[in-house]
Design a protein around this motif. Structure first.
Motif, PDB file in Angstrom:
ATOM      1  N   ALA A 246      43.731  58.382  13.983  1.00  0.00           N
ATOM      2  CA  ALA A 246      44.235  59.002  12.938  1.00  0.00           C
ATOM      3  C   ALA A 246      44.394  60.419  14.349  1.00  0.00           C
ATOM      4  O   ALA A 246      45.486  60.769  14.659  1.00  0.00           O
ATOM      5  N   ALA A 247      44.039  60.698  15.206  1.00  0.00           N
ATOM      6  CA  ALA A 247      44.141  61.979  16.320  1.00  0.00           C
ATOM      7  C   ALA A 247      44.967  60.644  17.081  1.00  0.00           C
ATOM      8  O   ALA A 247      44.066  62.211  18.297  1.00  0.00           O
ATOM      9  N   ASP A 248      44.840  60.040  17.801  1.00  0.00           N
ATOM     10  CA  ASP A 248      45.233  59.156  19.189  1.00  0.00           C
ATOM     11  C   ASP A 248      46.772  59.498  18.705  1.00  0.00           C
ATOM     12  O   ASP A 248      47.443  59.466  18.024  1.00  0.00           O
ATOM     13  N   ARG A 249      47.434  59.801  19.989  1.00  0.00           N
ATOM     14  CA  ARG A 249      48.937  60.499  20.085  1.00  0.00           C
ATOM     15  C   ARG A 249      49.774  59.834  20.185  1.00  0.00           C
ATOM     16  O   ARG A 249      50.479  59.794  19.410  1.00  0.00           O
ATOM     17  N   LYS A 250      49.399  58.613  20.286  1.00  0.00           N
ATOM     18  CA  LYS A 250      50.484  57.304  19.871  1.00  0.00           C
ATOM     19  C   LYS A 250      50.667  57.097  18.289  1.00  0.00           C
ATOM     20  O   LYS A 250      51.541  57.189  17.618  1.00  0.00           O
ATOM     21  N   VAL A 251      50.100  57.205  17.795  1.00  0.00           N
ATOM     22  CA  VAL A 251      49.498  56.586  16.083  1.00  0.00           C
ATOM     23  C   VAL A 251      50.082  57.897  15.497  1.00  0.00           C
ATOM     24  O   VAL A 251      51.278  57.932  14.444  1.00  0.00           O
ATOM     25  N   ARG A 252      49.455  59.503  16.279  1.00  0.00           N
ATOM     26  CA  ARG A 252      50.596  60.438  15.408  1.00  0.00           C
ATOM     27  C   ARG A 252      51.784  60.844  15.496  1.00  0.00           C
ATOM     28  O   ARG A 252      52.564  61.173  14.624  1.00  0.00           O
ATOM     29  N   ALA A 253      52.145  60.164  16.517  1.00  0.00           N
ATOM     30  CA  ALA A 253      53.638  60.393  17.196  1.00  0.00           C
ATOM     31  C   ALA A 253      54.437  59.684  16.299  1.00  0.00           C
ATOM     32  O   ALA A 253      55.554  59.561  15.798  1.00  0.00           O
ATOM     33  N   TYR A 255      53.270  58.229  13.397  1.00  0.00           N
ATOM     34  CA  TYR A 255      53.310  58.276  11.973  1.00  0.00           C
ATOM     35  C   TYR A 255      54.426  59.585  11.774  1.00  0.00           C
ATOM     36  O   TYR A 255      55.148  59.833  10.583  1.00  0.00           O
ATOM     37  N   GLY A 256      54.351  60.671  12.085  1.00  0.00           N
ATOM     38  CA  GLY A 256      55.261  61.286  12.296  1.00  0.00           C
ATOM     39  C   GLY A 256      56.351  61.237  12.296  1.00  0.00           C
ATOM     40  O   GLY A 256      57.325  61.483  11.096  1.00  0.00           O
ATOM     41  N   HIS A 257      57.354  60.067  13.333  1.00  0.00           N
ATOM     42  CA  HIS A 257      58.233  59.503  12.999  1.00  0.00           C
ATOM     43  C   HIS A 257      58.353  58.502  11.742  1.00  0.00           C
ATOM     44  O   HIS A 257      59.660  58.948  10.500  1.00  0.00           O
ATOM     45  N   ALA A 258      57.328  58.718  10.774  1.00  0.00           N
ATOM     46  CA  ALA A 258      57.756  57.704   9.921  1.00  0.00           C
ATOM     47  C   ALA A 258      58.072  58.327   8.825  1.00  0.00           C
ATOM     48  O   ALA A 258      58.864  58.040   8.037  1.00  0.00           O
ATOM     49  N   MET A 259      57.054  59.954   9.429  1.00  0.00           N
ATOM     50  CA  MET A 259      57.702  61.045   8.297  1.00  0.00           C
ATOM     51  C   MET A 259      58.280  61.383   7.684  1.00  0.00           C
ATOM     52  O   MET A 259      59.075  61.723   6.545  1.00  0.00           O
ATOM     53  N   ALA A 260      58.964  61.289   8.401  1.00  0.00           N
ATOM     54  CA  ALA A 260      60.734  62.335   8.880  1.00  0.00           C
ATOM     55  C   ALA A 260      61.604  61.453   8.605  1.00  0.00           C
ATOM     56  O   ALA A 260      62.734  61.639   7.810  1.00  0.00           O
ATOM     57  N   GLN A 261      61.391  60.145   8.940  1.00  0.00           N
ATOM     58  CA  GLN A 261      62.613  58.873   8.043  1.00  0.00           C
ATOM     59  C   GLN A 261      62.086  58.637   6.601  1.00  0.00           C
ATOM     60  O   GLN A 261      62.931  59.209   5.685  1.00  0.00           O
ATOM     61  N   ARG A 262      60.830  59.367   5.577  1.00  0.00           N
ATOM     62  CA  ARG A 262      60.456  59.030   4.452  1.00  0.00           C
ATOM     63  C   ARG A 262      61.249  60.482   3.771  1.00  0.00           C
ATOM     64  O   ARG A 262      61.806  60.140   2.670  1.00  0.00           O
TER      65      ARG A 262
END
Length: 315
Positions: A246-253, A255-262
């Motif tokens: 969860a703390a990995d930068r790529k995973v967080r990026a 996740y952030g993109h998916a949440m913005a779309q959501r």
């Protein structure tokens, strides 16, 4: 046991000084302006009657214009529809329990209703069952409702399913009400979307969403070492989320993109349905969120699937 309503009122007066509280009162009262009437009978049209009051179907059957007569409703009913499934036992965006935010939000709406002499009821539940406490007046009754919410949201409870509560309201509760939904952050499926559309057609419907927690919050500013290696769990599914992943930068990026779309999908859906919705990150912004929600509903910012600039909220 300390009073939940007293806790709500003390927080309200911390975050809402006298002028702000009067504005809240005004926005709440304005929800009921307009018709605020119940149907009484049909009578013959006379010059000066509102054209919008003509019952066209009855007119066609009768052969001459008939208008609907209404009687004033002096006491209103406010229905709190609260998700009390285990999803609401998870962390909110602020780091608090979503349950605490939900209790506070329900308390603010209920307290405003009590100040105006209105009755407050509660429908709550999870994916498998719903419970109903009929609308009554007074702070003692509101305290009971808040305790019901507080005691039924647990980590070992049934999963959330707000569609069950919406269906309950449509099936069993008659008469137009102000319905305020307090629920988890989710994307409605086709059935839930249909229930929301039907509920909006029958009642004054407002929707307050309690935002989800971030993915591994604080890692960007404090680092992994400061946080400690603590895994998270998705309360809804029970799935574990390893902290290092969860703390990995790529995973967080991603996740952030998916949440913005959501988030954009949610905004589009509520605009299309014509339902005023606002999101609370925690108890600190509940009062301002409720104010924005009431103002958005009152101003008619959501009409015909469009939202005016006045109805937009930053973020």
């Amino acid at each position: 046991m300390p009073s939940l309503l007293k806790r709500v009122k003390s927080k309200m007066f911390i975050f809402a000084h006298r002028r702000t509280l009067s504005l809240l009162d005004g926005e709440y009262g304005s929800v009921f302006k307009g018709r605020s009437m119940d149907f009484d009978e049909l009578r013959a049209y006379v010059p000066g009657d509102e054209v919008r009051d003509i019952d066209w179907k009855a007119t066609a059957r009768h052969g001459s214009p008939l208008v609907k007569r209404y009687v004033a409703v002096r006491r209103h009913s406010v229905l709190l529809v609260v998700d009390s499934g285990r999803n609401m036992a998870a962390e909110a965006f602020s780091g608090e329990s979503k349950k605490d935010v939900a209790v506070y939000a329900a308390g603010v709406i209920g307290y405003l209703a009590c100040r105006h002499g209105d009755d407050v009821g509660l429908v709550h539940g999870h994916a498998s069952a719903s419970s109903f406490l009929p609308p009554k007046g007074g702070e003692e009754h509101l305290e009971r409702l808040l305790r019901e919410i507080d005691s039924t949201i647990t980590l070992d409870g049934q999963p959330s399913g707000i569609s069950g509560q919406l269906d309950y309201v449509l099936r069993y509760l008659k008469g137009r009400m102000l319905v305020v939904v307090v629920a988890d952050e989710f994307i409605p499926d086709a059935r839930t979307e249909d229930l929301m559309r039907r509920l909006r057609a029958r009642h004054e419907l407002l929707w307050l969403t309690v935002r989800d927690a971030e993915l591994a919050p604080g890692t960007e500013t404090q680092g992994i070492e400061a946080q400690g290696v603590l895994d998270s769990t998705d309360i809804g599914t029970g799935t574990g989320i390893p902290f290092l992943l969860a703390a990995d930068r790529k995973v967080r990026a991603a996740y952030g993109h998916a949440m913005a779309q959501r988030a954009e999908l949610r905004r589009t859906l509520f605009r299309t349905l014509g339902i005023a919705e606002e999101q609370a990150e925690g108890s600190a912004d509940v009062v301002t969120t409720v104010f924005a929600l009431l103002e958005k509903h009152r101003s008619g910012a959501l009409t015909s699937g469009r939202r005016t600039k006045r109805g937009q909220r930053a973020g």
